[in-house]
Design a protein around this motif. Structure first.
Motif, PDB file in Angstrom:
ATOM      1  N   UNK A  77      52.994   1.092  33.610  1.00  0.00           N
ATOM      2  CA  UNK A  77      53.379   1.021  32.203  1.00  0.00           C
ATOM      3  C   UNK A  77      53.318   2.429  31.619  1.00  0.00           C
ATOM      4  N   UNK A  78      54.393   2.853  30.965  1.00  0.00           N
ATOM      5  CA  UNK A  78      54.429   4.144  30.287  1.00  0.00           C
ATOM      6  C   UNK A  78      54.505   3.903  28.785  1.00  0.00           C
ATOM      7  N   UNK A  79      53.776   4.698  28.021  1.00  0.00           N
ATOM      8  CA  UNK A  79      53.874   4.647  26.562  1.00  0.00           C
ATOM      9  C   UNK A  79      54.982   5.616  26.172  1.00  0.00           C
ATOM     10  N   UNK A  80      56.163   5.079  25.884  1.00  0.00           N
ATOM     11  CA  UNK A  80      57.347   5.902  25.682  1.00  0.00           C
ATOM     12  C   UNK A  80      57.652   6.090  24.204  1.00  0.00           C
ATOM     13  N   UNK A  81      58.565   7.022  23.947  1.00  0.00           N
ATOM     14  CA  UNK A  81      59.065   7.229  22.591  1.00  0.00           C
ATOM     15  C   UNK A  81      58.389   8.349  21.839  1.00  0.00           C
ATOM     16  N   UNK A  82      57.650   9.208  22.544  1.00  0.00           N
ATOM     17  CA  UNK A  82      56.952  10.309  21.895  1.00  0.00           C
ATOM     18  C   UNK A  82      57.627  11.645  22.206  1.00  0.00           C
ATOM     19  N   UNK A  83      57.497  12.586  21.287  1.00  0.00           N
ATOM     20  CA  UNK A  83      57.995  13.945  21.494  1.00  0.00           C
ATOM     21  C   UNK A  83      56.825  14.884  21.782  1.00  0.00           C
ATOM     22  N   UNK A  84      57.056  15.854  22.677  1.00  0.00           N
ATOM     23  CA  UNK A  84      56.012  16.827  22.978  1.00  0.00           C
ATOM     24  C   UNK A  84      55.768  17.750  21.780  1.00  0.00           C
ATOM     25  N   UNK A  85      56.840  18.132  21.122  1.00  0.00           N
ATOM     26  CA  UNK A  85      56.755  18.954  19.912  1.00  0.00           C
ATOM     27  C   UNK A  85      57.766  18.429  18.895  1.00  0.00           C
ATOM     28  N   UNK A  86      57.445  18.590  17.616  1.00  0.00           N
ATOM     29  CA  UNK A  86      58.362  18.145  16.582  1.00  0.00           C
ATOM     30  C   UNK A  86      59.668  18.928  16.619  1.00  0.00           C
ATOM     31  N   UNK A  87      59.581  20.198  16.974  1.00  0.00           N
ATOM     32  CA  UNK A  87      60.759  21.043  17.128  1.00  0.00           C
ATOM     33  C   UNK A  87      61.060  21.226  18.614  1.00  0.00           C
ATOM     34  N   UNK A  88      62.292  21.524  18.943  1.00  0.00           N
ATOM     35  CA  UNK A  88      62.714  21.590  20.336  1.00  0.00           C
ATOM     36  C   UNK A  88      62.361  22.937  20.972  1.00  0.00           C
ATOM     37  N   UNK A  89      61.064  23.226  21.011  1.00  0.00           N
ATOM     38  CA  UNK A  89      60.568  24.435  21.659  1.00  0.00           C
ATOM     39  C   UNK A  89      59.349  24.064  22.490  1.00  0.00           C
ATOM     40  N   UNK A  90      59.088  24.867  23.529  1.00  0.00           N
ATOM     41  CA  UNK A  90      57.854  24.641  24.276  1.00  0.00           C
ATOM     42  C   UNK A  90      56.921  25.846  24.171  1.00  0.00           C
ATOM     43  N   UNK A  91      57.075  26.629  23.114  1.00  0.00           N
ATOM     44  CA  UNK A  91      56.153  27.746  22.882  1.00  0.00           C
ATOM     45  C   UNK A  91      54.725  27.219  22.787  1.00  0.00           C
ATOM     46  N   UNK A  92      53.829  27.899  23.449  1.00  0.00           N
ATOM     47  CA  UNK A  92      52.430  27.479  23.452  1.00  0.00           C
ATOM     48  C   UNK A  92      52.076  26.587  24.622  1.00  0.00           C
ATOM     49  N   UNK A  93      53.104  26.183  25.407  1.00  0.00           N
ATOM     50  CA  UNK A  93      52.838  25.361  26.582  1.00  0.00           C
ATOM     51  C   UNK A  93      52.091  24.090  26.234  1.00  0.00           C
ATOM     52  N   UNK A  94      51.365  23.580  27.202  1.00  0.00           N
ATOM     53  CA  UNK A  94      50.591  22.359  26.987  1.00  0.00           C
ATOM     54  C   UNK A  94      49.524  22.558  25.926  1.00  0.00           C
TER      55      UNK A  94
END
Length: 274
Positions: free
Chosen positions: A161-178
């Motif tokens: 089971x995966x909890x889906x529908x979440x975004x890693x960041x509100x904006x489409x950038x991965x600055x700052x990594x995890x």
């Protein structure tokens, strides 16, 4: 008796009604259906299960005893409290009792996430966590621990089971990594401190912060950590992760930094081994 329940078959030539009782219901309870006695462990200790048959026209009343012992640690993972599991984990003996993939049931309660990153709400949602690894190495040295992952739909033969529908960041950038990601703080509750530029435009200087003991004691509301059972949180330990803390579409060894999390996602190499 090892595990949460045990079944005993009962056969008789008499016609009298069968019943069952226990000498100590705090240790174990018992019920009978047809010719099967089901015994359920409640706590460690010893008890006597008494199976009785009423008198009939051909046979006198009769009873038989089943003596059981519930060990301090059950070899069935789900038969233990989180305090018992933690005790084994800290001893480094987890793989002497259980196997990778063994599951334990939990209940999820509350909202996870928010309008910026996506959200799900649970009310007594029964779901299973499962063992990923024993004595997971930190910086090349094995520490006494048990690493759990989520989630499975059932204790045995459950589907992922995966909890889906979440975004890693509100904006489409991965600055700052995890370490600097919005999801780490706002959905998982891995740390108590929001990263810089939380749910706003990330920059190359975006910074995230380590979890502290307070993260487990008072988790951020509306996060997966807060939705976990309190007994589980009380027995969790902070996790040192070595993972990208810079991002920005780079693959540079120097970007791998120690990050302290209360709860985490697996990184790519831990899933795909590369």
């Amino acid at each position: 008796m090892e595990g949460g329940t045990a079944s005993v078959s009962v056969s008789t030539n008499g016609a009298g009604e069968l019943s069952v009782s226990t000498s100590d219901s705090a240790v174990a309870t018992a019920e009978i259906s047809g010719g099967t006695v089901t015994i359920t462990a409640k706590s460690t200790g010893s008890a006597t299960i008494i199976v009785s048959q009423a008198e009939s026209t051909s046979f006198a009343a009769y009873f038989a005893e089943i003596k059981i012992t519930v060990p301090e640690i059950s070899y069935t993972l789900n038969g233990n409290s989180w305090a018992q599991i933690s005790k084994v984990a800290r001893s480094g003996l987890g793989d002497a009792y259980w196997d990778i993939g063994d599951c334990k049931e939990i209940l999820l309660n509350g909202t996870i996430g928010n309008s910026d990153l996506g959200s799900l709400t649970f009310s007594n949602q029964e779901i299973c966590v499962f063992i990923l690894d024993f004595n997971h190495a930190e910086n090349g040295i094995a520490d006494n621990n048990i690493i759990f992952g989520g989630f499975k739909s059932a204790l045995i033969n459950g589907v992922d089971i995966a909890l889906q529908g979440f975004k890693m960041n509100n904006q489409n950038y991965n600055y700052g990594g995890w370490k600097g990601s919005d999801l780490r703080y706002g959905v998982l509750g891995a740390t108590s401190a929001a990263p810089s530029n939380y749910v706003s435009s990330k920059t190359t200087s975006c910074t995230g912060y380590d979890a502290t003991d307070e993260t487990l004691a008072s988790p951020k509301s509306d996060t997966l950590l807060a939705a976990l059972p309190e007994e589980l949180r009380n027995n969790m330990r902070l996790w040192n992760r070595y993972i990208d803390a810079v991002g920005n579409s780079s693959n540079v060894d120097a970007n791998i930094k120690k990050t302290v999390d209360a709860i985490s996602l697996l990184c790519e190499s831990e899933i795909f081994s590369s």
